[in-house]
Design a protein around this motif. Structure first.
Motif, PDB file in Angstrom:
ATOM      1  N   ARG A   1       0.832  -1.204   0.000  1.00  0.00           N
ATOM      2  CA  ARG A   1       0.000   0.000   0.000  1.00  0.00           C
ATOM      3  C   ARG A   1       0.865   1.252   0.000  1.00  0.00           C
ATOM      4  NH1 ARG A   1      -4.032   1.381   5.000  1.00  0.00           N
ATOM      5  NH2 ARG A   1      -5.492  -0.013   3.932  1.00  0.00           N
ATOM      6  N   LEU A   2       1.848   1.283   0.889  1.00  0.00           N
ATOM      7  CA  LEU A   2       2.685   2.472   1.016  1.00  0.00           C
ATOM      8  C   LEU A   2       3.607   2.641  -0.182  1.00  0.00           C
ATOM      9  CD1 LEU A   2       3.590   2.477   4.819  1.00  0.00           C
ATOM     10  CD2 LEU A   2       1.546   3.327   3.654  1.00  0.00           C
ATOM     11  N   ALA A   3       4.018   1.543  -0.793  1.00  0.00           N
ATOM     12  CA  ALA A   3       4.838   1.632  -1.999  1.00  0.00           C
ATOM     13  C   ALA A   3       4.062   2.287  -3.132  1.00  0.00           C
ATOM     14  CB  ALA A   3       5.320   0.241  -2.410  1.00  0.00           C
ATOM     15  N   ILE A   4       2.826   1.880  -3.307  1.00  0.00           N
ATOM     16  CA  ILE A   4       1.975   2.511  -4.325  1.00  0.00           C
ATOM     17  C   ILE A   4       1.755   3.977  -3.985  1.00  0.00           C
ATOM     18  CG2 ILE A   4      -0.401   2.603  -5.178  1.00  0.00           C
ATOM     19  CD1 ILE A   4       1.155   0.490  -6.610  1.00  0.00           C
ATOM     20  N   ARG A   5       1.622   4.304  -2.703  1.00  0.00           N
ATOM     21  CA  ARG A   5       1.367   5.677  -2.284  1.00  0.00           C
ATOM     22  C   ARG A   5       2.480   6.614  -2.737  1.00  0.00           C
ATOM     23  NH1 ARG A   5      -1.866   6.451   1.663  1.00  0.00           N
ATOM     24  NH2 ARG A   5      -3.111   5.249   0.228  1.00  0.00           N
ATOM     25  N   VAL A   6       3.733   6.157  -2.742  1.00  0.00           N
ATOM     26  CA  VAL A   6       4.852   7.041  -3.085  1.00  0.00           C
ATOM     27  C   VAL A   6       5.302   6.870  -4.533  1.00  0.00           C
ATOM     28  CG1 VAL A   6       5.612   7.018  -0.684  1.00  0.00           C
ATOM     29  CG2 VAL A   6       6.691   5.449  -2.306  1.00  0.00           C
ATOM     30  N   SER A   7       4.508   6.204  -5.333  1.00  0.00           N
ATOM     31  CA  SER A   7       4.944   5.840  -6.691  1.00  0.00           C
ATOM     32  C   SER A   7       5.152   7.031  -7.614  1.00  0.00           C
ATOM     33  CB  SER A   7       3.944   4.866  -7.323  1.00  0.00           C
ATOM     34  OG  SER A   7       2.643   5.442  -7.361  1.00  0.00           O
ATOM     35  N   LYS A   8       4.488   8.130  -7.344  1.00  0.00           N
ATOM     36  CA  LYS A   8       4.650   9.300  -8.211  1.00  0.00           C
ATOM     37  C   LYS A   8       5.770  10.228  -7.760  1.00  0.00           C
ATOM     38  CE  LYS A   8       0.957  11.496  -9.554  1.00  0.00           C
ATOM     39  NZ  LYS A   8      -0.372  12.121  -9.547  1.00  0.00           N
ATOM     40  N   VAL A   9       6.057  10.223  -6.466  1.00  0.00           N
ATOM     41  CA  VAL A   9       7.073  11.149  -5.966  1.00  0.00           C
ATOM     42  C   VAL A   9       8.463  10.527  -5.966  1.00  0.00           C
ATOM     43  CG1 VAL A   9       6.822  10.547  -3.512  1.00  0.00           C
ATOM     44  CG2 VAL A   9       7.567  12.844  -4.165  1.00  0.00           C
ATOM     45  N   ASP A  10       8.553   9.208  -5.803  1.00  0.00           N
ATOM     46  CA  ASP A  10       9.850   8.521  -5.790  1.00  0.00           C
ATOM     47  C   ASP A  10       9.648   7.139  -6.405  1.00  0.00           C
ATOM     48  OD1 ASP A  10      12.288   7.273  -5.260  1.00  0.00           O
ATOM     49  OD2 ASP A  10      12.538   8.265  -3.314  1.00  0.00           O
TER      50      ASP A  10
ATOM     51  N   LYS B   1      -6.914   2.992 -17.698  1.00  0.00           N
ATOM     52  CA  LYS B   1      -6.959   1.794 -16.857  1.00  0.00           C
ATOM     53  C   LYS B   1      -6.856   2.157 -15.385  1.00  0.00           C
ATOM     54  CE  LYS B   1      -4.802  -1.146 -20.403  1.00  0.00           C
ATOM     55  NZ  LYS B   1      -3.566  -1.888 -20.779  1.00  0.00           N
ATOM     56  N   LEU B   2      -6.009   3.131 -15.073  1.00  0.00           N
ATOM     57  CA  LEU B   2      -5.855   3.537 -13.677  1.00  0.00           C
ATOM     58  C   LEU B   2      -7.153   4.119 -13.136  1.00  0.00           C
ATOM     59  CD1 LEU B   2      -3.887   3.810 -11.280  1.00  0.00           C
ATOM     60  CD2 LEU B   2      -3.462   6.146 -12.044  1.00  0.00           C
ATOM     61  N   GLU B   3      -7.859   4.896 -13.943  1.00  0.00           N
ATOM     62  CA  GLU B   3      -9.130   5.433 -13.466  1.00  0.00           C
ATOM     63  C   GLU B   3     -10.103   4.310 -13.141  1.00  0.00           C
ATOM     64  OE1 GLU B   3     -12.609   8.735 -14.362  1.00  0.00           O
ATOM     65  OE2 GLU B   3     -11.107   8.328 -15.926  1.00  0.00           O
ATOM     66  N   GLN B   4     -10.124   3.278 -13.959  1.00  0.00           N
ATOM     67  CA  GLN B   4     -10.991   2.137 -13.649  1.00  0.00           C
ATOM     68  C   GLN B   4     -10.564   1.466 -12.341  1.00  0.00           C
ATOM     69  OE1 GLN B   4     -10.687  -0.004 -17.643  1.00  0.00           O
ATOM     70  NE2 GLN B   4     -12.911  -0.010 -17.347  1.00  0.00           N
ATOM     71  N   ILE B   5      -9.264   1.243 -12.198  1.00  0.00           N
ATOM     72  CA  ILE B   5      -8.751   0.563 -11.002  1.00  0.00           C
ATOM     73  C   ILE B   5      -9.072   1.358  -9.744  1.00  0.00           C
ATOM     74  CG2 ILE B   5      -6.626  -0.093  -9.787  1.00  0.00           C
ATOM     75  CD1 ILE B   5      -5.459  -0.767 -12.599  1.00  0.00           C
ATOM     76  N   ILE B   6      -8.774   2.657  -9.755  1.00  0.00           N
ATOM     77  CA  ILE B   6      -8.975   3.462  -8.548  1.00  0.00           C
ATOM     78  C   ILE B   6     -10.454   3.676  -8.258  1.00  0.00           C
ATOM     79  CG2 ILE B   6      -8.462   5.637  -7.390  1.00  0.00           C
ATOM     80  CD1 ILE B   6      -6.051   3.787  -7.729  1.00  0.00           C
TER      81      ILE B   6
ATOM     82  N   SER C   1      -8.645  -7.907   1.199  1.00  0.00           N
ATOM     83  CA  SER C   1      -8.036  -8.596   0.063  1.00  0.00           C
ATOM     84  C   SER C   1      -8.354  -7.862  -1.235  1.00  0.00           C
ATOM     85  CB  SER C   1      -8.530 -10.042  -0.003  1.00  0.00           C
ATOM     86  OG  SER C   1      -9.939 -10.096  -0.127  1.00  0.00           O
ATOM     87  N   ALA C   2      -9.531  -7.242  -1.312  1.00  0.00           N
ATOM     88  CA  ALA C   2      -9.889  -6.484  -2.510  1.00  0.00           C
ATOM     89  C   ALA C   2      -8.874  -5.374  -2.754  1.00  0.00           C
ATOM     90  CB  ALA C   2     -11.295  -5.905  -2.369  1.00  0.00           C
ATOM     91  N   GLU C   3      -8.523  -4.635  -1.708  1.00  0.00           N
ATOM     92  CA  GLU C   3      -7.539  -3.570  -1.876  1.00  0.00           C
ATOM     93  C   GLU C   3      -6.212  -4.126  -2.376  1.00  0.00           C
ATOM     94  OE1 GLU C   3      -4.836  -0.333   0.589  1.00  0.00           O
ATOM     95  OE2 GLU C   3      -6.526  -1.281   1.632  1.00  0.00           O
ATOM     96  N   VAL C   4      -5.795  -5.271  -1.855  1.00  0.00           N
ATOM     97  CA  VAL C   4      -4.522  -5.861  -2.272  1.00  0.00           C
ATOM     98  C   VAL C   4      -4.524  -6.147  -3.763  1.00  0.00           C
ATOM     99  CG1 VAL C   4      -3.022  -7.877  -2.036  1.00  0.00           C
ATOM    100  CG2 VAL C   4      -3.964  -6.770   0.008  1.00  0.00           C
ATOM    101  N   TYR C   5      -5.626  -6.670  -4.272  1.00  0.00           N
ATOM    102  CA  TYR C   5      -5.697  -6.951  -5.716  1.00  0.00           C
ATOM    103  C   TYR C   5      -5.624  -5.660  -6.539  1.00  0.00           C
ATOM    104  CZ  TYR C   5      -6.719 -11.919  -5.142  1.00  0.00           C
ATOM    105  OH  TYR C   5      -6.628 -13.256  -4.856  1.00  0.00           O
ATOM    106  N   PHE C   6      -6.262  -4.615  -6.056  1.00  0.00           N
ATOM    107  CA  PHE C   6      -6.184  -3.337  -6.792  1.00  0.00           C
ATOM    108  C   PHE C   6      -4.777  -2.743  -6.717  1.00  0.00           C
ATOM    109  CE2 PHE C   6     -10.883  -3.293  -5.803  1.00  0.00           C
ATOM    110  CZ  PHE C   6     -11.281  -3.526  -7.116  1.00  0.00           C
ATOM    111  N   LEU C   7      -4.102  -2.934  -5.594  1.00  0.00           N
ATOM    112  CA  LEU C   7      -2.706  -2.507  -5.502  1.00  0.00           C
ATOM    113  C   LEU C   7      -1.860  -3.254  -6.527  1.00  0.00           C
ATOM    114  CD1 LEU C   7      -2.319  -2.455  -1.606  1.00  0.00           C
ATOM    115  CD2 LEU C   7      -2.314  -0.447  -3.105  1.00  0.00           C
ATOM    116  N   LYS C   8      -2.087  -4.543  -6.630  1.00  0.00           N
ATOM    117  CA  LYS C   8      -1.337  -5.342  -7.603  1.00  0.00           C
ATOM    118  C   LYS C   8      -1.678  -4.927  -9.036  1.00  0.00           C
ATOM    119  CE  LYS C   8      -0.753  -9.739  -7.062  1.00  0.00           C
ATOM    120  NZ  LYS C   8      -1.074 -11.173  -6.863  1.00  0.00           N
TER     121      LYS C   8
END
Length: 531
Positions: free
Chosen positions: A233-242, A439-444, A355-362
């Motif tokens: 979760r936290l890795a995805i959170r910082v994906s745009k800044v680092d 695709k990202l808009e659908q995922i989020i 678990s749903a959130e985990v799949y969306f993170l993936k």
């Protein structure tokens, strides 16, 4: 930990220190000594008793008004999940961007202040100190577990304020100092990594079972799995800044033998209390369905709407009716008969992660090309299926095949000035031929639906990605500090810190991208393109 023995055993056991840095010198002697240690170390109660307030304050459920101020009248609203029909303070409040410092102070107090049942940071510190004082090397497992809960709590606090008191909190000389959000996040990653690796040796150990208030039941292997999922979760959170940091930490999670939460959810027992949102919505009538939820769920013909919301008390409003945030409200009776929050808040647990959130993170990790993420479409569909299963809703296969339904335009029941055309034609069926942005808009959007009712995580993801399309407020009482179109990005530092820790707060303000107000973006909130 520097100077750790300056804290007395008596103070660690009997009282948890508050966030004030005064009078620590008075606590530097131990009148009880080994007799107290010996009595309390039986069954590890001297350590384990500190976990209960930590579990209680990540998301505070009792009293309900505390949750209302910790999360409901800020993140739950800012995320586009819920709207208050009550014109608090003459409608000059958080919903209209006139941030109420007295309300928002509870976000901080529930993390730092160990009085009145509050606190996460002081109790995590107590666990670490107790383990060191008792000298049992196997006690490190409790430190690892405490740090997992601490990261779960404090990334949420950082995602509200930005800089927080974290890495230096345990040491007397530096407890008032702030980390930048970047430093805090890098410390989160380090502590999660240490816990995931360190707990492997304790798999099968039963000593945490009496103290675990979660659905994981004290199973150390499952706690490793949760920590690993939280790291993703936290890795995805910082994906745009680092991007480098994000990919490194994300791929650690995707390859770890700890696994990910793909078959179960992380729930925490509310100890016999009803969910505070149930009380706030269905007893007090202070929170209702949002306009965005109406637009998206009704436009998608989404069966989860029946679990999330109740039919309006006023039958003339139709099956479900939401309220737009930040509109003119003169009295509670105007919109009070709109849809309240439904069965989703009638259980005995609060949700920390699913678990749903985990799949969306993936799914997003796959879009970003992270090794081990799998296929974006497959993860997306598994996320939707996990969410439907979680809430006991049928028809998921037909739902996932729907390539035509889009969010509906919102029509206010009382005032056409509040109507809003949904600014996107995002669909449900995953578009393999679409751009990564599409695709990202659908995922989020689906992730946002699935994470309900946790508005804190939903607000963070909206700020990071711009999805789903949360409607701008109609009335902006921020005095120009918050842009109506860009929307609120954070909450300013709280009064108690400014009054008791002013010099360190001033330093923390210098770590921000702008002024200490609701319009300043956080470190990971870049405002840049998603790809």
């Amino acid at each position: 930990m520097k100077n750790i023995l300056k804290y007395t055993l008596a103070s660690v056991v009997a009282i948890s220190l508050t966030n004030c840095t005064d009078h620590f010198e008075d606590l530097n002697t131990d009148p009880y000594g080994e007799e107290l240690v010996g009595g309390l170390t039986q069954q590890n109660n001297h350590i384990g008793s500190n976990f209960a307030p930590m579990f209680a304050n990540v998301i505070r459920v009792e009293p309900a008004w505390n949750y209302q101020l910790q999360q409901n009248l800020n993140a739950d609203v800012f995320s586009g999940y819920m709207t208050a029909p009550t014109p608090f303070a003459g409608n000059i409040n958080n919903q209209t961007y006139a941030l109420v410092n007295g309300w928002n102070g509870f976000i901080w107090a529930d993390a730092y202040d160990s009085q009145n049942g509050n606190g996460v940071m002081p109790y995590a510190r107590d666990i670490a100190q107790m383990v060191e004082l008792t000298g049992d090397p196997s006690g490190e497992k409790f430190v690892f577990l405490g740090n997992i809960i601490k990261v779960m709590a404090m990334h949420r606090v950082s995602d509200v304020f930005g800089p927080i008191r974290y890495s230096k909190f345990n040491d007397f000389d530096t407890t008032g100092e702030y980390d930048s959000q970047e430093t805090a996040y890098k410390t989160f990653f380090a502590q999660l990594g240490e816990a995931i690796d360190g707990l492997e040796a304790y798999e099968g150990d039963a000593q945490f079972i009496p103290f675990d208030q979660s659905s994981l039941g004290g199973d150390i292997a499952k706690w490793r799995m949760f920590a690993n999922s939280l790291r993703l979760r936290l890795a995805i959170r910082v994906s745009k800044v680092d991007a480098t940091l994000a990919k490194t930490e994300g791929e650690k999670s995707l390859s770890s033998n700890a696994g990910l939460m793909e078959t179960e959810n992380m729930l925490v027992d509310m100890g016999g209390f009803v969910h505070p949102v149930y009380t706030i919505s269905n007893v007090w009538g202070d929170i209702c369905m949002s306009a965005e939820m109406e637009s998206i769920l009704k436009g998608f013909n989404d069966g989860r709407i029946e679990k999330y919301f109740n039919a309006p008390a006023d039958a003339s409003l139709g099956d479900y009716k939401g309220i737009r945030q930040g509109i003119e409200i003169e009295a509670k009776g105007q919109y009070g008969s709109h849809s309240t929050i439904g069965q989703v808040v009638e259980g005995t647990d609060k949700i920390w992660m699913t678990s749903a959130e985990v799949y969306f993170l993936k799914a997003e990790a796959a879009l970003r090309g992270w090794a081990g993420a799998g296929d974006a479409k497959t993860n997306y569909e598994m996320g939707v299926k996990a969410s439907f299963s979680q809430f006991g809703v049928g028809g998921v296969d037909s739902y996932l095949a729907d390539s035509t339904s889009t969010p509906a335009d919102f029509v206010d029941a009382l005032n056409t000035a509040n109507d809003y055309a949904y600014p996107s034609d995002v669909t449900i069926a995953f578009d393999d031929a679409g751009t990564n942005e599409e695709k990202l808009e659908q995922i989020i959007t689906q992730k946002w639906i699935a994470m309900f009712p946790d508005g804190q995580e939903a607000w963070s993801e909206f700020r990071r990605t711009g999805y789903p399309r949360v409607f701008p407020v109609v009335i902006n009482n921020s005095g120009g500090t918050i842009d109506t179109d860009i929307q609120i990005r954070r909450i300013n530092f709280v009064d108690v810190e400014k009054n008791t820790n002013g010099a360190n707060v001033e330093t923390a303000v210098g770590m921000l991208k702008g002024a200490d107000n609701g319009g300043t973006r956080l470190w990971w909130d870049t405002g840049a393109a998603n790809f």
